[in-house]
Scaffold this motif. Structure first.
Motif, mmCIF file in Angstrom:
data_model
loop_
_atom_site.group_PDB
_atom_site.id
_atom_site.type_symbol
_atom_site.label_atom_id
_atom_site.label_comp_id
_atom_site.label_asym_id
_atom_site.label_seq_id
_atom_site.Cartn_x
_atom_site.Cartn_y
_atom_site.Cartn_z
ATOM 1 N N LYS A 76 0.829 -1.201 0.000
ATOM 2 C CA LYS A 76 0.000 0.000 0.000
ATOM 3 C C LYS A 76 0.865 1.253 0.000
ATOM 4 O O LYS A 76 0.531 2.243 -0.634
ATOM 5 C CB LYS A 76 -0.940 0.006 1.200
ATOM 6 N N CYS B 144 -6.801 10.854 1.043
ATOM 7 C CA CYS B 144 -7.142 9.439 0.894
ATOM 8 C C CYS B 144 -7.180 8.810 2.290
ATOM 9 O O CYS B 144 -6.161 8.780 2.988
ATOM 10 C CB CYS B 144 -6.108 8.738 0.016
ATOM 11 N N GLU C 176 -7.732 5.490 4.496
ATOM 12 C CA GLU C 176 -7.743 4.027 4.480
ATOM 13 C C GLU C 176 -7.407 3.527 5.875
ATOM 14 O O GLU C 176 -6.346 3.860 6.411
ATOM 15 C CB GLU C 176 -6.708 3.472 3.493
ATOM 16 N N GLU C 177 -8.304 2.726 6.441
ATOM 17 C CA GLU C 177 -8.070 2.086 7.730
ATOM 18 C C GLU C 177 -7.604 3.076 8.796
ATOM 19 O O GLU C 177 -6.593 2.875 9.466
ATOM 20 C CB GLU C 177 -7.062 0.944 7.573
#
Length: 194
Positions: free
Chosen positions: A2, A123, A125-126
């Protein structure tokens, strides 16, 4: 993996930004008669536009989003109902914007120099928020986090040309947060649902 994807995406963003740096449109605000001025926007490529007029406190006095992509946009604004003071005319197109400060004094309208900037890329994410920002003026940039209008956290992101930060939001309780990136021109807002 990632992290590698994130780095490649950010590099692509900055390369595209550098290539398009010369593609800024022209945006003029031209006094046409007492208390009236015309917004004249012209760009090399068509884009959907958001036109905003705000007062010195950031209150939106006018907002319009075009439904179609436009290369040119012209509109006359009547300032006769507004108090003397400072205003801001802004045209957002894609991830960029151009702004001009307006000074209204009686029937006279003064127009400041154009300020061009890029919008940051967010962005989430998690519970990790990636922020990428092309800081062309290289002035200090700050981030503040709010929940229900209450300040939760904030700090300086720096004054580098290319700002890339990852914020770990895992310590925050579930809910909706407003992340505000502030450069010397404006506030850029992002709603984060944790």
């Amino acid at each position: 993996m990632k992290t590698r994807t994130w780095i490649l995406m950010v590099l692509a963003f900055f390369i595209a930004s550098a290539v398009n740096a010369t593609d800024f449109p022209s945006m003029n605000v031209i006094p046409v008669e007492a208390n009236k001025a015309m917004l004249a926007y012209k760009a090399p490529s068509a884009a959907t536009l958001e036109v905003t007029l705000t007062d010195c406190h950031g209150e939106v006095l006018y907002f319009k989003r075009t439904n179609q992509k436009e290369k040119e946009y012209n509109q006359v604004f009547d300032f006769s109902e507004l108090d003397d003071g400072s205003y801001c005319m802004c045209v957002n197109y894609g991830n960029r914007s151009v702004k001009r400060t307006l000074m209204v004094e009686g029937e006279e309208i003064g127009v400041g120099a154009p300020l061009r900037c890029y919008e940051p890329y967010f962005c989430l994410e998690e519970k990790k928020l990636n922020i990428s920002f092309f800081n062309s003026p290289q002035k200090p940039v700050y981030v503040n986090i709010y929940k229900n209008g209450q300040h939760v956290d904030g700090f300086k992101l720096g004054d580098d040309l290319a700002i890339q930060k990852r914020l770990d939001l895992s310590s925050l309780k579930s809910g909706e947060y407003e992340v505000v990136v502030t450069d010397h021109i404006t506030d850029h807002k992002f709603l984060a649902e944790l």
